[in-house]
Write a protein that holds these residues in place. Sequence first.
Motif, PDB file in Angstrom:
ATOM      1  N   ARG A   1       3.559 -22.854 -52.519  1.00 14.60           N
ATOM      2  CA  ARG A   1       4.499 -23.749 -53.193  1.00 14.60           C
ATOM      3  C   ARG A   1       5.831 -23.042 -53.436  1.00 14.60           C
ATOM      4  O   ARG A   1       5.859 -21.873 -53.833  1.00 14.60           O
ATOM      5  N   PRO A   2       6.934 -23.733 -53.223  1.00 16.46           N
ATOM      6  CA  PRO A   2       8.241 -23.099 -53.442  1.00 16.46           C
ATOM      7  C   PRO A   2       8.537 -22.936 -54.926  1.00 16.46           C
ATOM      8  O   PRO A   2       8.112 -23.758 -55.749  1.00 16.46           O
ATOM      9  N   PRO A   3       9.235 -21.877 -55.281  1.00 14.40           N
ATOM     10  CA  PRO A   3       9.661 -21.732 -56.676  1.00 14.40           C
ATOM     11  C   PRO A   3      10.738 -22.761 -56.994  1.00 14.40           C
ATOM     12  O   PRO A   3      11.391 -23.302 -56.099  1.00 14.40           O
ATOM     13  N   SER A   4      10.905 -23.024 -58.252  1.00 11.60           N
ATOM     14  CA  SER A   4      11.924 -23.983 -58.682  1.00 11.60           C
ATOM     15  C   SER A   4      13.107 -23.219 -59.255  1.00 11.60           C
ATOM     16  O   SER A   4      13.024 -22.642 -60.340  1.00 11.60           O
ATOM     17  N   LEU A   5      14.199 -23.200 -58.490  1.00 15.89           N
ATOM     18  CA  LEU A   5      15.424 -22.562 -58.950  1.00 15.89           C
ATOM     19  C   LEU A   5      16.367 -23.616 -59.518  1.00 15.89           C
ATOM     20  O   LEU A   5      16.392 -24.754 -59.029  1.00 15.89           O
ATOM     21  N   PRO A   6      17.143 -23.283 -60.514  1.00 15.92           N
ATOM     22  CA  PRO A   6      18.173 -24.209 -60.958  1.00 15.92           C
ATOM     23  C   PRO A   6      19.075 -24.607 -59.786  1.00 15.92           C
ATOM     24  O   PRO A   6      19.395 -23.782 -58.926  1.00 15.92           O
ATOM     25  N   ASP A   7      19.453 -25.874 -59.725  1.00 14.83           N
ATOM     26  CA  ASP A   7      20.274 -26.358 -58.612  1.00 14.83           C
ATOM     27  C   ASP A   7      21.552 -25.549 -58.455  1.00 14.83           C
ATOM     28  O   ASP A   7      22.019 -25.309 -57.338  1.00 14.83           O
ATOM     29  N   ALA A   8      22.105 -25.116 -59.573  1.00 15.35           N
ATOM     30  CA  ALA A   8      23.364 -24.371 -59.507  1.00 15.35           C
ATOM     31  C   ALA A   8      23.201 -23.076 -58.716  1.00 15.35           C
ATOM     32  O   ALA A   8      24.144 -22.615 -58.064  1.00 15.35           O
ATOM     33  N   LEU A   9      22.000 -22.461 -58.763  1.00 19.95           N
ATOM     34  CA  LEU A   9      21.751 -21.255 -57.988  1.00 19.95           C
ATOM     35  C   LEU A   9      21.374 -21.584 -56.546  1.00 19.95           C
ATOM     36  O   LEU A   9      21.860 -20.965 -55.604  1.00 19.95           O
ATOM     37  N   ALA A  10      20.490 -22.562 -56.382  1.00 18.63           N
ATOM     38  CA  ALA A  10      20.016 -22.904 -55.044  1.00 18.63           C
ATOM     39  C   ALA A  10      21.140 -23.397 -54.145  1.00 18.63           C
ATOM     40  O   ALA A  10      21.074 -23.248 -52.919  1.00 18.63           O
ATOM     41  N   GLN A  11      22.176 -23.981 -54.725  1.00 24.22           N
ATOM     42  CA  GLN A  11      23.258 -24.560 -53.938  1.00 24.22           C
ATOM     43  C   GLN A  11      24.454 -23.629 -53.765  1.00 24.22           C
ATOM     44  O   GLN A  11      25.480 -24.033 -53.210  1.00 24.22           O
ATOM     45  N   LEU A  12      24.336 -22.375 -54.209  1.00 24.17           N
ATOM     46  CA  LEU A  12      25.433 -21.430 -54.027  1.00 24.17           C
ATOM     47  C   LEU A  12      25.679 -21.183 -52.537  1.00 24.17           C
ATOM     48  O   LEU A  12      24.738 -21.035 -51.764  1.00 24.17           O
ATOM     49  N   ASP A  13      26.948 -21.148 -52.141  1.00 27.62           N
ATOM     50  CA  ASP A  13      27.228 -20.724 -50.774  1.00 27.62           C
ATOM     51  C   ASP A  13      27.191 -19.200 -50.711  1.00 27.62           C
ATOM     52  O   ASP A  13      27.076 -18.508 -51.727  1.00 27.62           O
ATOM     53  N   PHE A  14      27.282 -18.681 -49.477  1.00 23.38           N
ATOM     54  CA  PHE A  14      27.124 -17.242 -49.289  1.00 23.38           C
ATOM     55  C   PHE A  14      28.157 -16.436 -50.071  1.00 23.38           C
ATOM     56  O   PHE A  14      27.828 -15.477 -50.772  1.00 23.38           O
ATOM     57  N   ASP A  15      29.421 -16.803 -49.956  1.00 21.59           N
ATOM     58  CA  ASP A  15      30.472 -16.007 -50.575  1.00 21.59           C
ATOM     59  C   ASP A  15      30.358 -15.992 -52.097  1.00 21.59           C
ATOM     60  O   ASP A  15      30.608 -14.964 -52.737  1.00 21.59           O
ATOM     61  N   THR A  16      29.961 -17.126 -52.691  1.00 22.40           N
ATOM     62  CA  THR A  16      29.817 -17.180 -54.144  1.00 22.40           C
ATOM     63  C   THR A  16      28.619 -16.360 -54.596  1.00 22.40           C
ATOM     64  O   THR A  16      28.680 -15.638 -55.599  1.00 22.40           O
ATOM     65  N   TRP A  17      27.504 -16.475 -53.846  1.00 21.93           N
ATOM     66  CA  TRP A  17      26.336 -15.657 -54.196  1.00 21.93           C
ATOM     67  C   TRP A  17      26.674 -14.174 -54.070  1.00 21.93           C
ATOM     68  O   TRP A  17      26.299 -13.370 -54.930  1.00 21.93           O
ATOM     69  N   ARG A  18      27.368 -13.800 -53.012  1.00 16.87           N
ATOM     70  CA  ARG A  18      27.690 -12.392 -52.792  1.00 16.87           C
ATOM     71  C   ARG A  18      28.617 -11.857 -53.885  1.00 16.87           C
ATOM     72  O   ARG A  18      28.654 -10.651 -54.145  1.00 16.87           O
ATOM     73  N   ASP A  19      29.321 -12.752 -54.552  1.00 15.47           N
ATOM     74  CA  ASP A  19      30.238 -12.339 -55.605  1.00 15.47           C
ATOM     75  C   ASP A  19      29.505 -11.974 -56.899  1.00 15.47           C
ATOM     76  O   ASP A  19      30.110 -11.417 -57.816  1.00 15.47           O
TER      77      ASP A  19
END
Length: 534
Positions: free
Chosen positions: A73-91
């Motif tokens: 079963r997949p974990p449940s991440l907050p949408d705000a984290l799951a929808q981050l694009d690469f550059d924002t996550w890398r920041d």
Amino acid sequence: MAEFPPADFPRRRFVQGFAASTALLSFGAPHLAAAANNNASAAPQPSTPPSRFEFDDVVRRARDLAAAPFDARPPSLPDALAQLDFDTWRDIKNRPDKVFQLSPQSAFRMQLFHLGHLYKRPVIVNTIRDGIPTPIPYAANLFDYGRAKFDKPLPVNLGFAGFRLYFPLNSPKSSDEIISFIGASYFRFVGRSESWGLSARGLAVDNGTDHEEFPFFREFWIEASRDQGDHATIYALLDSSAATGAFRFELRPGQNTEVAVSTTLFMRKTGVKLGLAPLTSMFLAGENEHRFKDDFRFELHDSDGLQIHTNNDEWLWRPLRNPPTAQVTSFPARDFRGFGLMQRDRTFDHYQDLELSYQSRPSYWVTPRENWGDGHIDLLELPTSDETNDNIVASFMPSDSLDPGKPFSYGYTITSYLDASRLSPNGRVVNTFQTIARALGSSEPVVANSRRFLVDFAGGDLAYYLDDPSQVEIVASTNNGQIMRTFLMPDPMIKGFRAALDVVLEPGQTADLRLFLRSGPRVLTETWVYSWTP
């Protein structure tokens, strides 16, 4: 500290194959769960010193995990984290004042990767001090979130995506990122003066098939103490629907950084194709194959060849390709002595990339610590039109299937190299070219479905024979088609020789070509091997 990951890292092929599941966050710390169930009024028990955490503890956890149903079963991440694009996550970065010191006497430091974007599986990260493991709790104040903005606080039990270790590798005055674990069972490391390139994996399952699975690390334990000196030990628990595993990684930084790996696997099911000591890399274009011409850079690859040392002391060199369709090439490898994905071309002019530094990306060489028995080394080459896709995988495939529940243990060392020329004693392939198969100085028409391969050999004792090239001969063969001609030319520019091989083959067929140089009974070079389809 050097910034990581580089711009190309998390976009690679491996992050697209993760089968999401819920991490067993309580599994890594059963003493916490037990404490929660204890009656607070229970009589106190005599205290005993806790036992030192060892590799056998991880093996027991892997055995217990294999006996339990696999949770996909997949974990449940907050949408705000799951929808981050690469550059924002890398920041999102570990704050400099929150870097973890593994022990007061150790030069190793640790930073954590935040969940988000493609990294949605939480892992448990423990540190070990005085033999006692302690899990690191997630806290938002560990990170600087950069441009990422959230409407509400993130969960306090969020977990981490992985970690990276820093060490004064290139200078005693500063620390460099030396190893990282993030995504499935992927990890990568560097030696002195190397830049980030290919990756290693803990285990491959059904690699290259429609039902490929990506085993993942659930939990880590990291130890670096004064007694270990400049070494660090990383324990890891691996899980998948096919198998579980206990891993120990002994990290030894240096000019050629080494990672000694000890593994015990427990199968959950049979009929799966296991890949041991898998290496993953990228090959888009090279001197042997440059189908993409709309780029100012002539070559684009993290590795340019697969090297194998067989049990009969033969050295093989297989230049990598970016094929039009997926291709798997198998090399018999009973009791092999080593294999690796290598980056031999170190000439900047061949890449002309000021940012990505392909010329300084490492080679990884795998040396088994004992005979692994019968099997073969598989090379998977996938077509790609993008340098951000890892399209190359090499691993050892054992011939015998493993029985569920029975432990299977093996060990090996991965060594990073900028210059791996001393690995093999003879001449090495330094270039592979293709061109029209026309006789020199001839106006005769080109034979249909024919091709000329030019292979440059240098090193070993080849320079000795430049004064009398007649003592050197080509030994060439093909399993299909016909060799029309071969010829040899001295090449003083590389202090070696250029061998030419003209081959003709019916359309739709594939020829496995082999070529090496010798003088009388003496073998002068490694064996060049290549697969060609007109």
